[in-house]
Design a protein around this motif. Sequence first.
Motif, PDB file in Angstrom:
ATOM      1  N   ALA A   1       1.073   9.829  -0.966  1.00  0.00           N
ATOM      2  CA  ALA A   1       0.044   9.389  -0.032  1.00  0.00           C
ATOM      3  C   ALA A   1      -1.203  10.213  -0.304  1.00  0.00           C
ATOM      4  CB  ALA A   1       0.501   9.578   1.404  1.00  0.00           C
ATOM      5  N   TYR A   2      -2.357   9.594  -0.131  1.00  0.00           N
ATOM      6  CA  TYR A   2      -3.640  10.275  -0.305  1.00  0.00           C
ATOM      7  C   TYR A   2      -4.331  10.305   1.050  1.00  0.00           C
ATOM      8  CZ  TYR A   2      -8.279  11.436  -2.054  1.00  0.00           C
ATOM      9  OH  TYR A   2      -9.481  12.050  -2.287  1.00  0.00           O
ATOM     10  N   LYS A   3      -4.647  11.502   1.505  1.00  0.00           N
ATOM     11  CA  LYS A   3      -5.230  11.705   2.832  1.00  0.00           C
ATOM     12  C   LYS A   3      -4.381  11.005   3.893  1.00  0.00           C
ATOM     13  CE  LYS A   3      -9.871  12.647   1.179  1.00  0.00           C
ATOM     14  NZ  LYS A   3     -11.296  12.317   1.239  1.00  0.00           N
ATOM     15  N   GLY A   4      -3.060  11.122   3.738  1.00  0.00           N
ATOM     16  CA  GLY A   4      -2.122  10.592   4.713  1.00  0.00           C
ATOM     17  C   GLY A   4      -1.805   9.118   4.594  1.00  0.00           C
ATOM     18  N   ARG A   5      -2.425   8.423   3.631  1.00  0.00           N
ATOM     19  CA  ARG A   5      -2.211   6.980   3.485  1.00  0.00           C
ATOM     20  C   ARG A   5      -1.353   6.698   2.253  1.00  0.00           C
ATOM     21  NH1 ARG A   5      -7.209   3.398   4.568  1.00  0.00           N
ATOM     22  NH2 ARG A   5      -5.514   2.034   5.199  1.00  0.00           N
ATOM     23  N   PRO A   6      -0.169   6.074   2.443  1.00  0.00           N
ATOM     24  CA  PRO A   6       0.697   5.749   1.309  1.00  0.00           C
ATOM     25  C   PRO A   6      -0.024   4.887   0.275  1.00  0.00           C
ATOM     26  CG  PRO A   6       1.859   5.437   3.378  1.00  0.00           C
ATOM     27  CD  PRO A   6       0.412   5.668   3.721  1.00  0.00           C
ATOM     28  N   LEU A   7       0.313   5.106  -0.991  1.00  0.00           N
ATOM     29  CA  LEU A   7      -0.327   4.402  -2.103  1.00  0.00           C
ATOM     30  C   LEU A   7       0.632   3.422  -2.768  1.00  0.00           C
ATOM     31  CD1 LEU A   7      -2.137   7.471  -3.658  1.00  0.00           C
ATOM     32  CD2 LEU A   7      -3.213   5.586  -2.408  1.00  0.00           C
ATOM     33  N   TYR A   8       0.074   2.271  -3.167  1.00  0.00           N
ATOM     34  CA  TYR A   8       0.852   1.189  -3.769  1.00  0.00           C
ATOM     35  C   TYR A   8       0.095   0.595  -4.950  1.00  0.00           C
ATOM     36  CZ  TYR A   8       2.636   1.189   1.040  1.00  0.00           C
ATOM     37  OH  TYR A   8       3.141   1.548   2.254  1.00  0.00           O
ATOM     38  N   TYR A   9       0.849  -0.030  -5.842  1.00  0.00           N
ATOM     39  CA  TYR A   9       0.289  -0.894  -6.879  1.00  0.00           C
ATOM     40  C   TYR A   9       0.374  -2.334  -6.357  1.00  0.00           C
ATOM     41  CZ  TYR A   9       1.122   3.007 -10.128  1.00  0.00           C
ATOM     42  OH  TYR A   9       1.120   4.226 -10.758  1.00  0.00           O
ATOM     43  N   TRP A  10      -0.333  -3.253  -6.983  1.00  0.00           N
ATOM     44  CA  TRP A  10      -0.218  -4.684  -6.694  1.00  0.00           C
ATOM     45  C   TRP A  10       0.449  -5.312  -7.912  1.00  0.00           C
ATOM     46  CZ3 TRP A  10       0.698  -8.686  -4.125  1.00  0.00           C
ATOM     47  CH2 TRP A  10       0.165  -9.956  -4.372  1.00  0.00           C
ATOM     48  N   ALA A  11       1.562  -5.986  -7.702  1.00  0.00           N
ATOM     49  CA  ALA A  11       2.377  -6.517  -8.796  1.00  0.00           C
ATOM     50  C   ALA A  11       1.617  -7.509  -9.676  1.00  0.00           C
ATOM     51  CB  ALA A  11       3.643  -7.170  -8.236  1.00  0.00           C
ATOM     52  N   LYS A  12       0.577  -8.145  -9.146  1.00  0.00           N
ATOM     53  CA  LYS A  12      -0.138  -9.158  -9.923  1.00  0.00           C
ATOM     54  C   LYS A  12      -1.341  -8.623 -10.691  1.00  0.00           C
ATOM     55  CE  LYS A  12       1.692 -12.975  -7.345  1.00  0.00           C
ATOM     56  NZ  LYS A  12       1.454 -14.200  -6.617  1.00  0.00           N
ATOM     57  N   ASP A  13      -1.639  -7.329 -10.556  1.00  0.00           N
ATOM     58  CA  ASP A  13      -2.649  -6.735 -11.434  1.00  0.00           C
ATOM     59  C   ASP A  13      -2.024  -6.672 -12.826  1.00  0.00           C
ATOM     60  OD1 ASP A  13      -4.631  -6.383  -9.536  1.00  0.00           O
ATOM     61  OD2 ASP A  13      -4.263  -4.236  -9.275  1.00  0.00           O
ATOM     62  N   ALA A  14      -2.724  -7.221 -13.809  1.00  0.00           N
ATOM     63  CA  ALA A  14      -2.150  -7.340 -15.154  1.00  0.00           C
ATOM     64  C   ALA A  14      -2.538  -6.205 -16.105  1.00  0.00           C
ATOM     65  CB  ALA A  14      -2.556  -8.682 -15.766  1.00  0.00           C
ATOM     66  N   LYS A  15      -3.698  -5.600 -15.854  1.00  0.00           N
ATOM     67  CA  LYS A  15      -4.169  -4.572 -16.790  1.00  0.00           C
ATOM     68  C   LYS A  15      -5.002  -3.541 -16.039  1.00  0.00           C
ATOM     69  CE  LYS A  15      -8.220  -7.287 -18.206  1.00  0.00           C
ATOM     70  NZ  LYS A  15      -8.215  -8.085 -16.999  1.00  0.00           N
TER      71      LYS A  15
ATOM     72  N   VAL B   1      -4.138   0.864  -0.531  1.00  0.00           N
ATOM     73  CA  VAL B   1      -3.658   1.304   0.777  1.00  0.00           C
ATOM     74  C   VAL B   1      -3.510   0.072   1.657  1.00  0.00           C
ATOM     75  CG1 VAL B   1      -4.591   3.646   0.626  1.00  0.00           C
ATOM     76  CG2 VAL B   1      -6.018   1.807   1.554  1.00  0.00           C
ATOM     77  N   PHE B   2      -2.637   0.179   2.662  1.00  0.00           N
ATOM     78  CA  PHE B   2      -2.290  -0.921   3.547  1.00  0.00           C
ATOM     79  C   PHE B   2      -2.698  -0.554   4.970  1.00  0.00           C
ATOM     80  CE2 PHE B   2       1.586  -3.431   5.311  1.00  0.00           C
ATOM     81  CZ  PHE B   2       0.839  -4.598   5.417  1.00  0.00           C
ATOM     82  N   ASP B   3      -3.479  -1.406   5.617  1.00  0.00           N
ATOM     83  CA  ASP B   3      -3.979  -1.118   6.962  1.00  0.00           C
ATOM     84  C   ASP B   3      -2.861  -0.922   7.989  1.00  0.00           C
ATOM     85  OD1 ASP B   3      -6.610  -1.176   6.140  1.00  0.00           O
ATOM     86  OD2 ASP B   3      -7.021  -3.187   6.919  1.00  0.00           O
ATOM     87  N   LYS B   4      -1.693  -1.510   7.759  1.00  0.00           N
ATOM     88  CA  LYS B   4      -0.603  -1.388   8.736  1.00  0.00           C
ATOM     89  C   LYS B   4       0.122  -0.045   8.654  1.00  0.00           C
ATOM     90  CE  LYS B   4       0.060  -6.300   9.322  1.00  0.00           C
ATOM     91  NZ  LYS B   4       0.997  -7.430   9.349  1.00  0.00           N
ATOM     92  N   ASP B   5      -0.139   0.728   7.609  1.00  0.00           N
ATOM     93  CA  ASP B   5       0.400   2.087   7.524  1.00  0.00           C
ATOM     94  C   ASP B   5      -0.470   3.003   8.386  1.00  0.00           C
ATOM     95  OD1 ASP B   5       2.539   1.711   5.707  1.00  0.00           O
ATOM     96  OD2 ASP B   5       1.194   1.882   3.990  1.00  0.00           O
ATOM     97  N   ALA B   6       0.142   3.733   9.288  1.00  0.00           N
ATOM     98  CA  ALA B   6      -0.593   4.692  10.110  1.00  0.00           C
ATOM     99  C   ALA B   6      -0.822   5.964   9.297  1.00  0.00           C
ATOM    100  CB  ALA B   6       0.172   5.008  11.385  1.00  0.00           C
ATOM    101  N   ALA B   7      -2.076   6.297   9.059  1.00  0.00           N
ATOM    102  CA  ALA B   7      -2.407   7.488   8.279  1.00  0.00           C
ATOM    103  C   ALA B   7      -1.797   8.723   8.918  1.00  0.00           C
ATOM    104  CB  ALA B   7      -3.917   7.646   8.168  1.00  0.00           C
ATOM    105  N   GLY B   8      -1.131   9.526   8.105  1.00  0.00           N
ATOM    106  CA  GLY B   8      -0.549  10.764   8.571  1.00  0.00           C
ATOM    107  C   GLY B   8       0.798  10.619   9.258  1.00  0.00           C
ATOM    108  N   SER B   9       1.333   9.406   9.339  1.00  0.00           N
ATOM    109  CA  SER B   9       2.615   9.194  10.027  1.00  0.00           C
ATOM    110  C   SER B   9       3.807   9.636   9.188  1.00  0.00           C
ATOM    111  CB  SER B   9       2.787   7.721  10.395  1.00  0.00           C
ATOM    112  OG  SER B   9       3.000   6.936   9.221  1.00  0.00           O
TER     113      SER B   9
END
Length: 130
Positions: A97-111, A48-56
């Motif tokens: 989004a989970y509990k209003g917060r958009p979800l992302y992967y991180w491109a540099k996670d390898a496994k 989750v990213f702090d700059k995303d407003a939950a529920g927006s």
Amino acid sequence: MTRLASFSILGPVLLAACILASPAARAQEPATAMNGVLVGPNQMTLYVFDKDAAGSGKSVCNGGCAANWPPLMASGEAAATGDWSLVTRDDGGKQWAYKGRPLYYWAKDAKPGDKTGDGLLNNAWHAAQP
């Protein structure tokens, strides 16, 4: 066994199988918990990213940001349920989004199990917790 008798036994069984195979019955959550964090269907850590407003209903991570932090995209048939909702992205796509917060992967996670994005960019990115 007569033809009528076999139908009376098999009919309800076949009907139940059809109902259980329907998309609504097969619906499942877009992510699961593993080792204290949410992971996508590929078992990779979600963030989750702090700059995303939950529920927006919006994501502020688009363009180059989304290249590094790919969103957990939803299919066109996806529907919100429980703690899971949908966010409309700038390009018109749908993101989970989970509990209003958009979800992302991180491109540099390898496994699976990697959490190398946790705390990045002045602690603005966090491994999503159930």
